[in-house]
Write a protein that holds these residues in place. Sequence first.
Motif, PDB file in Angstrom:
ATOM      1  N   GLN A  25      62.267  67.108  17.329  1.00 12.87           N
ATOM      2  CA  GLN A  25      62.705  65.924  16.596  1.00 12.87           C
ATOM      3  C   GLN A  25      63.201  64.822  17.538  1.00 12.87           C
ATOM      4  O   GLN A  25      62.869  63.650  17.367  1.00 12.87           O
ATOM      5  N   THR A  26      64.010  65.201  18.525  1.00  8.30           N
ATOM      6  CA  THR A  26      64.543  64.190  19.433  1.00  8.30           C
ATOM      7  C   THR A  26      63.440  63.604  20.311  1.00  8.30           C
ATOM      8  O   THR A  26      63.464  62.401  20.618  1.00  8.30           O
ATOM      9  N   LEU A  27      62.485  64.411  20.721  1.00  7.12           N
ATOM     10  CA  LEU A  27      61.360  63.881  21.492  1.00  7.12           C
ATOM     11  C   LEU A  27      60.546  62.900  20.657  1.00  7.12           C
ATOM     12  O   LEU A  27      60.139  61.844  21.144  1.00  7.12           O
ATOM     13  N   ALA A  28      60.309  63.247  19.374  1.00  9.11           N
ATOM     14  CA  ALA A  28      59.533  62.367  18.503  1.00  9.11           C
ATOM     15  C   ALA A  28      60.264  61.047  18.268  1.00  9.11           C
ATOM     16  O   ALA A  28      59.667  59.964  18.359  1.00  9.11           O
ATOM     17  N   LEU A  29      61.565  61.126  17.981  1.00 11.51           N
ATOM     18  CA  LEU A  29      62.334  59.905  17.758  1.00 11.51           C
ATOM     19  C   LEU A  29      62.452  59.082  19.036  1.00 11.51           C
ATOM     20  O   LEU A  29      62.405  57.846  18.997  1.00 11.51           O
ATOM     21  N   GLY A  30      62.616  59.763  20.160  1.00 11.76           N
ATOM     22  CA  GLY A  30      62.677  59.052  21.428  1.00 11.76           C
ATOM     23  C   GLY A  30      61.389  58.309  21.713  1.00 11.76           C
ATOM     24  O   GLY A  30      61.404  57.173  22.209  1.00 11.76           O
ATOM     25  N   PHE A  31      60.260  58.930  21.398  1.00  9.30           N
ATOM     26  CA  PHE A  31      58.967  58.271  21.604  1.00  9.30           C
ATOM     27  C   PHE A  31      58.838  57.047  20.699  1.00  9.30           C
ATOM     28  O   PHE A  31      58.349  55.991  21.131  1.00  9.30           O
ATOM     29  N   VAL A  32      59.283  57.181  19.441  1.00  7.05           N
ATOM     30  CA  VAL A  32      59.233  56.045  18.514  1.00  7.05           C
ATOM     31  C   VAL A  32      60.086  54.894  19.042  1.00  7.05           C
ATOM     32  O   VAL A  32      59.669  53.729  19.026  1.00  7.05           O
ATOM     33  N   PHE A  33      61.292  55.231  19.518  1.00  8.03           N
ATOM     34  CA  PHE A  33      62.168  54.181  20.057  1.00  8.03           C
ATOM     35  C   PHE A  33      61.513  53.485  21.248  1.00  8.03           C
ATOM     36  O   PHE A  33      61.529  52.259  21.344  1.00  8.03           O
ATOM     37  N   CYS A  34      60.956  54.259  22.160  1.00 11.88           N
ATOM     38  CA  CYS A  34      60.330  53.668  23.351  1.00 11.88           C
ATOM     39  C   CYS A  34      59.134  52.806  22.972  1.00 11.88           C
ATOM     40  O   CYS A  34      58.871  51.782  23.623  1.00 11.88           O
ATOM     41  N   ALA A  35      58.399  53.206  21.932  1.00 14.91           N
ATOM     42  CA  ALA A  35      57.275  52.391  21.475  1.00 14.91           C
ATOM     43  C   ALA A  35      57.772  51.061  20.921  1.00 14.91           C
ATOM     44  O   ALA A  35      57.183  50.004  21.188  1.00 14.91           O
ATOM     45  N   ILE A  36      58.868  51.103  20.149  1.00  9.47           N
ATOM     46  CA  ILE A  36      59.441  49.871  19.609  1.00  9.47           C
ATOM     47  C   ILE A  36      59.927  48.970  20.740  1.00  9.47           C
ATOM     48  O   ILE A  36      59.662  47.759  20.759  1.00  9.47           O
ATOM     49  N   ALA A  37      60.666  49.568  21.688  1.00  8.02           N
ATOM     50  CA  ALA A  37      61.175  48.789  22.816  1.00  8.02           C
ATOM     51  C   ALA A  37      60.034  48.210  23.640  1.00  8.02           C
ATOM     52  O   ALA A  37      60.122  47.073  24.131  1.00  8.02           O
TER      53      ALA A  37
END
Length: 213
Positions: A149-161
């Motif tokens: 879950q944290t890897l998936a959310l981290g990837f989403v955040f990095c994509a947004i950034a």
Amino acid sequence: MLPDLPLLLAFVGASLALALTPGPAVVYIIARTVAQGRASGLASVLGVALGNLANAAGAALGLAALFAVSSAAFTVVKWAGAAYLVWLGIRLWRTPAAVDASVPRPAAQPWRRIFRDGFVVALLNPKTTLFFAAFLPQFLDAHGSPLVQTLALGFVFCAIAGCTDLGYVLAASIVGPRLARAGRHAAWGNRIAGTSFIGLGVLTAFGHQPASR
């Protein structure tokens, strides 16, 4: 892997507010774009994105290891993270604009070095790792895999950034030195992000009880 839609939308909104708030990485990206053009700005964006992703992965591994040791750690981390987000939001409201009134113009460098420097700028920012450790657990399901879950959310955040950073590159390549006069307006970005973090922290603390295993 990802939370339900309402919580996911809250995550995307808070992530967008943070990504749009000027910080060291944004200053670096703008400086490189103004100094050497759009291609150099894109190289810096890629370096910063990978640095952020490495921070997210580090936070994910650390949180997964912590939750594996103690089931109570999940609740403790969520409450501590909520308190940190409120504190961070208050600091953002009280902090002046992060971007200086003048955009520095560094000496020309090859793209490989620009990429490396962007990676280091993002990777060695301790606030990023701390933020991930406080931010991501607010959106986790205690019955799922914390690591996934944290890897998936981290990837989403990095994509947004990464998308917002590309926007900064495009703006810097078009208006160039005019960005130097935008510093007086950057405080509003801090206030928007601060409000988002305070709201998220309060919602976590009083909107529902953190789930437990």
